[in-house]
Structures are given as C-alpha cells and as structure tokens.
Design a protein around this motif. Structure first.
Motif, short mmCIF file in Angstrom:
data_model
loop_
_atom_site.label_atom_id
_atom_site.label_comp_id
_atom_site.label_asym_id
_atom_site.label_seq_id
_atom_site.Cartn_x
_atom_site.Cartn_y
_atom_site.Cartn_z
N TYR A 11 0.70 -1.12 -0.35
CA TYR A 11 0.16 0.33 -0.05
C TYR A 11 0.76 1.22 -0.38
N ASN A 12 0.47 1.56 -0.90
CA ASN A 12 1.68 2.90 -1.03
C ASN A 12 1.25 4.93 -0.36
N ASN A 13 0.04 4.33 0.35
CA ASN A 13 -0.34 5.44 1.66
C ASN A 13 -1.58 5.04 2.05
N PRO A 50 -0.77 -11.26 5.31
CA PRO A 50 0.56 -9.77 5.89
C PRO A 50 0.92 -8.53 4.64
N PHE A 51 1.26 -7.85 4.68
CA PHE A 51 1.32 -6.47 3.88
C PHE A 51 1.78 -5.59 4.06
N ARG A 52 2.37 -4.42 3.33
CA ARG A 52 3.60 -3.87 3.12
C ARG A 52 2.64 -2.09 3.01
N LEU A 53 3.83 -1.89 4.42
CA LEU A 53 3.12 -0.14 4.17
C LEU A 53 3.97 0.92 3.88
N ASN A 54 3.56 1.73 2.73
CA ASN A 54 4.80 3.08 3.04
C ASN A 54 4.57 3.72 3.85
N ALA A 55 4.03 3.10 5.17
CA ALA A 55 4.46 4.04 6.54
C ALA A 55 5.14 3.35 7.62
N PHE A 56 5.08 4.45 8.52
CA PHE A 56 6.57 4.47 9.30
C PHE A 56 5.33 4.11 10.96
N PRO A 61 7.05 8.57 4.58
CA PRO A 61 8.08 9.32 4.14
C PRO A 61 7.80 10.31 3.57
N GLN A 62 7.03 10.63 2.95
CA GLN A 62 6.69 12.31 2.93
C GLN A 62 6.38 13.39 3.36
N TYR A 63 5.37 12.57 4.68
CA TYR A 63 5.10 13.32 5.69
C TYR A 63 6.30 14.19 5.81
N VAL A 64 7.13 12.91 6.63
CA VAL A 64 8.18 13.61 7.11
C VAL A 64 9.28 14.65 5.75
N THR A 123 16.98 11.92 7.52
CA THR A 123 15.94 10.62 7.55
C THR A 123 15.68 10.54 8.87
N ILE A 124 14.37 9.78 8.82
CA ILE A 124 13.86 9.86 9.97
C ILE A 124 14.50 8.44 10.41
#
Length: 303
Positions: free
Chosen positions: A8-10, A45-51, A103-106, A114-115
């Motif tokens: 998920y990109n966002n 299972p999933f990946r998400l573009n977020a911390f 990462p975009q929010y940061v 970098t975070i």
C-alpha cells in the motif's frame, strides 16, 4: 506465481482495504479498538509505505514483522518501517494507539534528516518492541490522547503541530528503548543512505518495478561511490562489508516470504531474481543454516 504480499503506497489505500476512514493519506492516529474486527488489512501479511509507532494498553495480539514473531500485550510499544512485512493475528480485545506517518509526511516537514538516522529503532531489520513500566505507559498514553485531540480539531496547522508531537513521542521512545538496538556511529549519512537503498529495492521489487538482481555494483552506482570504497567504509562503520550486508538482507527477505506467503521455494527464488532454485537453496543454506524447506518445517514445529 502465487500471491504477492500487498503493498500500500499510502494510508488511503491501506485503510480502504480495512474499511477505516482516513483524513490524510500521509498521517493518521487511531485506536486499536476502533479498527473493525472484519478488516481485510489484518487477514494477510502486507507492506505499507509508512512508519508506525504504537502503544498497547490492553488485550493482546501476535505481530509478525518480517520473519520475527512478537506476542504483544499491555505496556508494549512497537515500531515498524515501510519496508517491513507485517501480519497481525490472534487478536484478543486489543486496545491502544497506533500512529501511521509516511516518508512523504516527514519530508514535507523536515527534509534535512532521515527518520532512520534520527530514530535508529526504525533501522531494525525486524522492527522493534519494548516493554514499558506503568509510569511510562501513563505518560505515553496521555501523549497519544493529546495528539488525537489535535488531529480531530479544526486547527489549520494541526499537521504541523502533530509533526512536533510525533517528534516528542519518538524522542521519548528513543530514551525508553535505549540499549535495544545498535547505534551506528561515524558517517551515518552514508550508512543510512545505503540501508535506505536496500530497503527501497525490496519495496520496488514488491511493486513489480524491478527485474534485476540486487548487487553491490548497482547500489554503489546509486550512491555515486566506487564499490570497494563503499564496502570498506561500511566495514569500518558496521563491522560488515557491503556484500555481506546485502546477502543478509536478501536472506531476511527470503525468510519473510517463506514465512508469510504460500509461494513455493521456486517462486521465492524467481521473485528474488535468482537464476534457478538450486542457486537459491545454496545461498539460503549458507546465510541461515537451513534449507528453504527445512526453514519452513522449523516454523511449523514452533506453532
């Protein structure tokens, strides 16, 4: 090929799959108890573009991060990064708070660092969890509550305010988790850039945008450094050569895929750009001490 792990990109993309409304595609704070039990997001299972930074205040659940399994309950905080494969299961009356920020929010708020450099627990290959005492639980819970109040307010600067709240939370978490991870000293910029390129490779691979093997030469070219110079620099800073780090990272990805998907060994080998299954099996045995099928069998024995 068998199913790939969803990426998920966002937050809008991931929350839509979980039937959760989202106000901002790059930042959200929700309570565990407000997540619908039938959410599709937590059934695979999933990946998400977020911390993620999360606090568990009650109940329990099991969280797989890559190939590591964590059993979480009251007082646990955990942290995951965009390149981690996550799988929630065995959820029992969970309560608490979870922050998502991309990462975009940061970058929008603070492009200078970098975070992962600022908060090294986000560098952990399989995430990080920690256990808080009651005083710490109360302190963090109040901070999450204050942040949720700001988020749901009409203040036009609420996302700028939340960035500072998030930093306060993470700096407190950094103190609470001190000693739980190894801090890279010295030339952090190069080390962080190298790790970010490795993690970015697997994210793009997951999205189907890459068809080439991960090599030291390719990573070095992406950093505009000679491979030997990069390898020596990493050896000085981490104790491991660049090739060793790459091999370990590919090995971790292979373990995560074998644990979290129904992909066959041959499909995992093909996905990771190995020329054939035998080469992959030899590589996996060398890195982990197990054959791919033996590794899966060892997981079944632990259940």
């Amino acid at each position: 090929m068998a199913e790939k792990i969803p990426y998920y990109n966002n937050l809008s993309e991931s929350f839509q799959s979980a039937d959760i409304p989202v106000l901002n595609p790059d930042f959200e704070l929700i309570k565990f108890e407000d997540i619908p039990n039938e959410s599709k997001l937590f059934k695979q299972p999933f990946r998400l573009n977020a911390f993620i930074a999360a606090l568990v205040t009650d109940g329990s659940f099991t969280l797989n991060i890559n190939s590591q399994v964590y059993h979480l309950e009251r007082g646990n905080m955990y942290f995951t990064a965009p390149w981690h494969i996550r799988h929630y299961h065995e959820i029992k009356n969970w309560k608490g708070y979870i922050i998502f920020f991309t990462p975009q929010y940061v970058f929008q708020q603070k492009p200078a660092r970098t975070i992962t450099t600022e908060f090294p627990f986000y560098q952990a290959e399989s995430g990080l969890t920690t256990k808080l005492n009651e005083q710490q639980i109360s302190s963090f819970e109040q901070l999450f509550t204050d942040m949720q109040g700001v988020l749901r307010s009409d203040n036009p600067d609420r996302y700028k305010m939340l960035f500072h709240y998030t930093n306060i939370l993470l700096f407190n978490a950094k103190a609470a988790t001190s000693g739980s991870y190894t801090v890279t000293k010295g030339n952090e910029t190069v080390v962080s850039q190298f790790m970010n390129l490795l993690n970015g490779y697997f994210i793009e691979l997951n999205k189907g945008n890459i068809k080439e093997e991960l090599t030291l030469k390719a990573v070095a070219e992406g950093m505009h450094l000679h491979p030997n110079y990069l390898s020596n620099l990493l050896k000085d800073q981490t104790g491991k050569s660049a090739s060793q780090i790459i091999r370990e990272r590919v090995g971790l990805e292979a373990q995560a895929l074998l644990k979290n998907t129904n992909m066959t060994v041959a499909e995992v080998a093909y996905y990771l750009q190995f020329t054939d299954t035998s080469n992959f099996a030899k590589f996996f045995k060398n890195v982990t001490g197990f054959s791919p099928s033996g590794f899966r069998e060892s997981l079944r024995e632990k259940v």
